[in-house]
Scaffold this motif. Sequence first.
Motif, PDB file in Angstrom:
ATOM      1  N   ARG A 232      -3.302  -5.024  -1.876  1.00  0.00           N
ATOM      2  CA  ARG A 232      -2.202  -6.218  -2.169  1.00  0.00           C
ATOM      3  C   ARG A 232      -0.756  -5.944  -1.366  1.00  0.00           C
ATOM      4  N   THR A 233      -0.177  -6.778  -1.189  1.00  0.00           N
ATOM      5  CA  THR A 233       1.117  -6.823  -0.729  1.00  0.00           C
ATOM      6  C   THR A 233       1.791  -8.194  -1.593  1.00  0.00           C
ATOM      7  N   GLU A 234       2.862  -7.582  -2.406  1.00  0.00           N
ATOM      8  CA  GLU A 234       3.285  -8.911  -3.319  1.00  0.00           C
ATOM      9  C   GLU A 234       4.516  -8.539  -3.799  1.00  0.00           C
ATOM     10  N   VAL A 235       5.248  -9.549  -4.280  1.00  0.00           N
ATOM     11  CA  VAL A 235       6.797  -9.626  -4.938  1.00  0.00           C
ATOM     12  C   VAL A 235       6.726  -9.706  -6.199  1.00  0.00           C
TER      13      VAL A 235
ATOM     14  N   PRO B 258       0.827  -1.425  -0.040  1.00  0.00           N
ATOM     15  CA  PRO B 258       0.035  -0.003   0.020  1.00  0.00           C
ATOM     16  C   PRO B 258       0.904   1.145  -0.059  1.00  0.00           C
ATOM     17  N   PHE B 259       0.586   2.116  -0.792  1.00  0.00           N
ATOM     18  CA  PHE B 259       1.313   3.458  -0.869  1.00  0.00           C
ATOM     19  C   PHE B 259       1.539   4.286   0.355  1.00  0.00           C
ATOM     20  N   ASN B 260       0.605   4.070   0.983  1.00  0.00           N
ATOM     21  CA  ASN B 260       0.469   4.766   2.448  1.00  0.00           C
ATOM     22  C   ASN B 260       0.951   4.203   3.580  1.00  0.00           C
ATOM     23  N   THR B 261       1.675   3.006   3.377  1.00  0.00           N
ATOM     24  CA  THR B 261       2.144   2.261   4.674  1.00  0.00           C
ATOM     25  C   THR B 261       3.576   1.908   4.274  1.00  0.00           C
ATOM     26  N   PRO B 262       4.653   2.015   5.346  1.00  0.00           N
ATOM     27  CA  PRO B 262       5.757   1.805   5.345  1.00  0.00           C
ATOM     28  C   PRO B 262       5.810  -0.053   5.023  1.00  0.00           C
TER      29      PRO B 262
ATOM     30  N   TYR C 269      -4.334  -6.322   4.374  1.00  0.00           N
ATOM     31  CA  TYR C 269      -5.469  -6.053   5.001  1.00  0.00           C
ATOM     32  C   TYR C 269      -6.676  -5.496   3.981  1.00  0.00           C
ATOM     33  N   THR C 270      -7.959  -5.748   4.243  1.00  0.00           N
ATOM     34  CA  THR C 270      -8.866  -5.467   3.303  1.00  0.00           C
ATOM     35  C   THR C 270      -9.033  -3.775   3.140  1.00  0.00           C
ATOM     36  N   ASN C 271      -8.530  -2.982   4.106  1.00  0.00           N
ATOM     37  CA  ASN C 271      -8.902  -1.638   4.009  1.00  0.00           C
ATOM     38  C   ASN C 271      -7.439  -1.088   3.665  1.00  0.00           C
ATOM     39  N   ASP C 272      -6.444  -1.781   2.935  1.00  0.00           N
ATOM     40  CA  ASP C 272      -5.404  -1.173   2.718  1.00  0.00           C
ATOM     41  C   ASP C 272      -5.624  -0.450   1.326  1.00  0.00           C
ATOM     42  N   LYS C 273      -4.626   0.511   0.940  1.00  0.00           N
ATOM     43  CA  LYS C 273      -4.803   1.211  -0.109  1.00  0.00           C
ATOM     44  C   LYS C 273      -4.131   0.373  -1.244  1.00  0.00           C
ATOM     45  N   PRO C 274      -4.215   0.789  -2.647  1.00  0.00           N
ATOM     46  CA  PRO C 274      -3.480   0.226  -3.563  1.00  0.00           C
ATOM     47  C   PRO C 274      -2.066   0.445  -3.607  1.00  0.00           C
ATOM     48  N   PHE C 275      -1.211  -0.075  -4.404  1.00  0.00           N
ATOM     49  CA  PHE C 275       0.119   0.189  -4.430  1.00  0.00           C
ATOM     50  C   PHE C 275       0.673   1.577  -5.054  1.00  0.00           C
TER      51      PHE C 275
END
Length: 105
Positions: A85-88, A49-53, A70-76
């Motif tokens: 999503r968080t992905e490699v 998420p762009f707003n999360t470290p 998490y379901t409330n995460d922002k997009p990348f």
Amino acid sequence: MMVSNCSTLLIIVAVVVCLKDEWLVCGADPTDGFSEVPLTDDTFDLQKPFNTPLSHRYNDSDGIHSFWVYTNDKPFKPGSSTRPRTEVRIKGHDYSSGIWQFEVS
């Protein structure tokens, strides 16, 4: 001569076990046809998420890569319509088609 249902079932199980063992011995290598792509710092691209470290969604401890979503995460990235999503991603490769196999050693 009449064969009981129990005998028929026993024969079927024996054949399946023999076929399974034969497949394991004579089966093709599951990596046949694939090319190894090394995963290095240069090719390893994390999206979160762009707003999360990054440290709040990803951890690498002794070679074990852990990701959180998490379901409330922002997009990348801002303005993206993708779901959280968080992905490699591996830079330099397009995974939108074909068959890809990933292996952890």
